[in-house]
Design a protein around this motif. Structure first.
Motif, PDB file in Angstrom:
ATOM      1  N   MET A   1     -48.135  34.880   7.908  1.00  0.00           N
ATOM      2  CA  MET A   1     -48.502  33.457   7.993  1.00  0.00           C
ATOM      3  C   MET A   1     -48.738  32.876   6.614  1.00  0.00           C
ATOM      4  SD  MET A   1     -50.942  32.971  11.314  1.00  0.00           S
ATOM      5  CE  MET A   1     -51.772  34.543  11.404  1.00  0.00           C
ATOM      6  N   GLY A   2     -49.377  33.632   5.727  1.00  0.00           N
ATOM      7  CA  GLY A   2     -49.593  33.164   4.360  1.00  0.00           C
ATOM      8  C   GLY A   2     -48.299  32.989   3.590  1.00  0.00           C
ATOM      9  N   ILE A   3     -47.371  33.931   3.757  1.00  0.00           N
ATOM     10  CA  ILE A   3     -46.075  33.833   3.070  1.00  0.00           C
ATOM     11  C   ILE A   3     -45.298  32.622   3.569  1.00  0.00           C
ATOM     12  CG2 ILE A   3     -43.822  34.959   2.829  1.00  0.00           C
ATOM     13  CD1 ILE A   3     -45.363  37.638   2.745  1.00  0.00           C
ATOM     14  N   ILE A   4     -45.312  32.397   4.875  1.00  0.00           N
ATOM     15  CA  ILE A   4     -44.633  31.227   5.439  1.00  0.00           C
ATOM     16  C   ILE A   4     -45.249  29.945   4.890  1.00  0.00           C
ATOM     17  CG2 ILE A   4     -44.240  29.929   7.570  1.00  0.00           C
ATOM     18  CD1 ILE A   4     -43.949  32.664   8.983  1.00  0.00           C
ATOM     19  N   ALA A   5     -46.575  29.889   4.811  1.00  0.00           N
ATOM     20  CA  ALA A   5     -47.249  28.699   4.278  1.00  0.00           C
ATOM     21  C   ALA A   5     -46.878  28.464   2.817  1.00  0.00           C
ATOM     22  CB  ALA A   5     -48.757  28.838   4.434  1.00  0.00           C
ATOM     23  N   ILE A   6     -46.812  29.530   2.027  1.00  0.00           N
ATOM     24  CA  ILE A   6     -46.443  29.388   0.615  1.00  0.00           C
ATOM     25  C   ILE A   6     -45.007  28.894   0.483  1.00  0.00           C
ATOM     26  CG2 ILE A   6     -45.984  30.711  -1.498  1.00  0.00           C
ATOM     27  CD1 ILE A   6     -48.474  32.393  -0.772  1.00  0.00           C
ATOM     28  N   ILE A   7     -44.109  29.412   1.301  1.00  0.00           N
ATOM     29  CA  ILE A   7     -42.713  28.976   1.252  1.00  0.00           C
ATOM     30  C   ILE A   7     -42.586  27.505   1.639  1.00  0.00           C
ATOM     31  CG2 ILE A   7     -40.462  29.243   2.371  1.00  0.00           C
ATOM     32  CD1 ILE A   7     -41.061  32.270   2.477  1.00  0.00           C
ATOM     33  N   ILE A   8     -43.285  27.099   2.688  1.00  0.00           N
ATOM     34  CA  ILE A   8     -43.241  25.696   3.113  1.00  0.00           C
ATOM     35  C   ILE A   8     -43.797  24.793   2.019  1.00  0.00           C
ATOM     36  CG2 ILE A   8     -44.207  24.014   4.739  1.00  0.00           C
ATOM     37  CD1 ILE A   8     -44.038  26.206   6.882  1.00  0.00           C
ATOM     38  N   ASP A   9     -44.947  25.162   1.435  1.00  0.00           N
ATOM     39  CA  ASP A   9     -45.554  24.343   0.396  1.00  0.00           C
ATOM     40  C   ASP A   9     -44.678  24.285  -0.855  1.00  0.00           C
ATOM     41  OD1 ASP A   9     -47.912  22.791  -0.509  1.00  0.00           O
ATOM     42  OD2 ASP A   9     -47.985  24.374  -2.029  1.00  0.00           O
ATOM     43  N   SER A  10     -44.092  25.399  -1.238  1.00  0.00           N
ATOM     44  CA  SER A  10     -43.204  25.405  -2.409  1.00  0.00           C
ATOM     45  C   SER A  10     -41.980  24.534  -2.170  1.00  0.00           C
ATOM     46  CB  SER A  10     -42.768  26.827  -2.740  1.00  0.00           C
ATOM     47  OG  SER A  10     -43.874  27.616  -3.067  1.00  0.00           O
ATOM     48  N   SER A  11     -41.449  24.570  -0.961  1.00  0.00           N
ATOM     49  CA  SER A  11     -40.296  23.724  -0.627  1.00  0.00           C
ATOM     50  C   SER A  11     -40.659  22.252  -0.697  1.00  0.00           C
ATOM     51  CB  SER A  11     -39.780  24.066   0.772  1.00  0.00           C
ATOM     52  OG  SER A  11     -39.397  25.402   0.849  1.00  0.00           O
ATOM     53  N   LEU A  12     -41.840  21.917  -0.202  1.00  0.00           N
ATOM     54  CA  LEU A  12     -42.270  20.515  -0.254  1.00  0.00           C
ATOM     55  C   LEU A  12     -42.536  20.065  -1.687  1.00  0.00           C
ATOM     56  CD1 LEU A  12     -44.503  20.297   2.910  1.00  0.00           C
ATOM     57  CD2 LEU A  12     -42.354  19.115   2.503  1.00  0.00           C
ATOM     58  N   ARG A  13     -43.100  20.936  -2.513  1.00  0.00           N
ATOM     59  CA  ARG A  13     -43.308  20.576  -3.925  1.00  0.00           C
ATOM     60  C   ARG A  13     -41.976  20.370  -4.628  1.00  0.00           C
ATOM     61  NH1 ARG A  13     -47.584  24.607  -6.398  1.00  0.00           N
ATOM     62  NH2 ARG A  13     -45.613  25.669  -6.569  1.00  0.00           N
ATOM     63  N   LEU A  14     -40.988  21.187  -4.322  1.00  0.00           N
ATOM     64  CA  LEU A  14     -39.654  21.009  -4.886  1.00  0.00           C
ATOM     65  C   LEU A  14     -39.046  19.686  -4.421  1.00  0.00           C
ATOM     66  CD1 LEU A  14     -37.295  22.245  -6.521  1.00  0.00           C
ATOM     67  CD2 LEU A  14     -36.489  23.226  -4.368  1.00  0.00           C
ATOM     68  N   LEU A  15     -39.215  19.365  -3.140  1.00  0.00           N
ATOM     69  CA  LEU A  15     -38.732  18.090  -2.615  1.00  0.00           C
ATOM     70  C   LEU A  15     -39.390  16.917  -3.332  1.00  0.00           C
ATOM     71  CD1 LEU A  15     -37.202  16.398  -0.426  1.00  0.00           C
ATOM     72  CD2 LEU A  15     -39.280  16.596   0.934  1.00  0.00           C
ATOM     73  N   ILE A  16     -40.683  17.004  -3.566  1.00  0.00           N
ATOM     74  CA  ILE A  16     -41.393  15.922  -4.262  1.00  0.00           C
ATOM     75  C   ILE A  16     -40.851  15.760  -5.674  1.00  0.00           C
ATOM     76  CG2 ILE A  16     -43.633  15.243  -5.211  1.00  0.00           C
ATOM     77  CD1 ILE A  16     -44.904  16.527  -2.708  1.00  0.00           C
ATOM     78  N   ARG A  17     -40.631  16.875  -6.386  1.00  0.00           N
ATOM     79  CA  ARG A  17     -40.098  16.794  -7.751  1.00  0.00           C
ATOM     80  C   ARG A  17     -38.689  16.216  -7.784  1.00  0.00           C
ATOM     81  NH1 ARG A  17     -42.427  21.870  -8.462  1.00  0.00           N
ATOM     82  NH2 ARG A  17     -40.414  22.900  -8.301  1.00  0.00           N
ATOM     83  N   LYS A  18     -37.857  16.576  -6.803  1.00  0.00           N
ATOM     84  CA  LYS A  18     -36.478  16.091  -6.766  1.00  0.00           C
ATOM     85  C   LYS A  18     -36.394  14.633  -6.299  1.00  0.00           C
ATOM     86  CE  LYS A  18     -34.430  19.895  -7.972  1.00  0.00           C
ATOM     87  NZ  LYS A  18     -33.719  20.041  -9.214  1.00  0.00           N
ATOM     88  N   ALA A  19     -37.220  14.271  -5.327  1.00  0.00           N
ATOM     89  CA  ALA A  19     -37.128  12.930  -4.742  1.00  0.00           C
ATOM     90  C   ALA A  19     -37.790  11.854  -5.595  1.00  0.00           C
ATOM     91  CB  ALA A  19     -37.739  12.925  -3.345  1.00  0.00           C
ATOM     92  N   SER A  20     -38.757  12.239  -6.421  1.00  0.00           N
ATOM     93  CA  SER A  20     -39.441  11.235  -7.237  1.00  0.00           C
ATOM     94  C   SER A  20     -39.693  11.779  -8.645  1.00  0.00           C
ATOM     95  CB  SER A  20     -40.739  10.802  -6.589  1.00  0.00           C
ATOM     96  OG  SER A  20     -41.578  11.905  -6.348  1.00  0.00           O
ATOM     97  N   PRO A  21     -38.630  11.929  -9.444  1.00  0.00           N
ATOM     98  CA  PRO A  21     -38.809  12.486 -10.790  1.00  0.00           C
ATOM     99  C   PRO A  21     -39.571  11.545 -11.729  1.00  0.00           C
ATOM    100  CG  PRO A  21     -36.550  11.772 -10.480  1.00  0.00           C
ATOM    101  CD  PRO A  21     -37.246  11.641  -9.157  1.00  0.00           C
ATOM    102  N   TRP A  22     -39.657  10.273 -11.403  1.00  0.00           N
ATOM    103  CA  TRP A  22     -40.349   9.305 -12.243  1.00  0.00           C
ATOM    104  C   TRP A  22     -41.871   9.401 -12.104  1.00  0.00           C
ATOM    105  CZ3 TRP A  22     -37.598   8.238  -7.891  1.00  0.00           C
ATOM    106  CH2 TRP A  22     -38.319   7.746  -6.809  1.00  0.00           C
ATOM    107  N   ALA A  23     -42.351  10.162 -11.162  1.00  0.00           N
ATOM    108  CA  ALA A  23     -43.788  10.196 -10.869  1.00  0.00           C
ATOM    109  C   ALA A  23     -44.480  11.421 -11.444  1.00  0.00           C
ATOM    110  CB  ALA A  23     -44.004  10.134  -9.365  1.00  0.00           C
ATOM    111  N   ARG A  24     -43.885  12.065 -12.408  1.00  0.00           N
ATOM    112  CA  ARG A  24     -44.529  13.251 -12.972  1.00  0.00           C
ATOM    113  C   ARG A  24     -45.776  12.834 -13.728  1.00  0.00           C
ATOM    114  NH1 ARG A  24     -39.336  16.507 -14.261  1.00  0.00           N
ATOM    115  NH2 ARG A  24     -39.018  17.282 -12.151  1.00  0.00           N
ATOM    116  N   GLY A  25     -46.833  13.625 -13.510  1.00  0.00           N
ATOM    117  CA  GLY A  25     -48.073  13.259 -14.165  1.00  0.00           C
ATOM    118  C   GLY A  25     -48.826  14.438 -14.676  1.00  0.00           C
TER     119      GLY A  25
END
Length: 139
Positions: free
Chosen positions: A115-139
């Motif tokens: 369950m922890g590994i699945i959660a880490i994979i899901i969160d990492s995928s979402l962080r990658l999506l955020i970086r790709k979808a909104s590169p102008w919002a890096r802070g």
């Protein structure tokens, strides 16, 4: 579960309700934070209607909405595991709870780690999506 029973419909409704609030709050908060100068500047350049939304408001809100999505997915995932532990006959939560009845600590630890590994994979995928979808919002 009282209204929808213990079938999958009750879990779907429960997951929707648990994930809706963080996403809705993030969307409302981010739309209120769009600077009026940005909207007025786009209007002065001729943006109206859907163009104003698509080219100004949505890009301004996207980083916060995606962060709200990340929060909503985390809450929904933990709610899913809890719902499986309460009323289910399959799933990771059920497997861990069933193994605890028979003192099968190897299955319990394997389930928790999985369950922890699945959660880490899901969160990492979402962080990658955020970086790709909104590169102008890096802070």
């Amino acid at each position: 579960m009282l209204w929808f029973g213990i079938a999958d419909e009750s879990k779907i409704v429960l997951l929707f309700l648990s994930g809706f609030s963080p996403l809705f709050i993030a969307a409302v908060h981010s739309s209120r934070q769009v600077p009026a100068e940005r909207i007025n500047g786009a209007r002065s350049l001729g943006a109206r209607g859907w163009r104003l939304y698509a080219y100004v408001i949505l890009p301004s809100c996207l980083p916060d909405v995606l962060t709200g999505l990340r929060t909503a997915v985390g809450v929904t995932y933990s709610t899913l595991v809890a719902a499986e532990m309460v009323a289910a006959i399959s799933g990771m939560g059920w497997m861990v709870l069933d193994a605890s009845k028979y003192l099968r600590s190897d299955i319990i630890y394997a389930g928790i780690i999985l369950m922890g590994i699945i959660a880490i994979i899901i969160d990492s995928s979402l962080r990658l999506l955020i970086r790709k979808a909104s590169p102008w919002a890096r802070g």
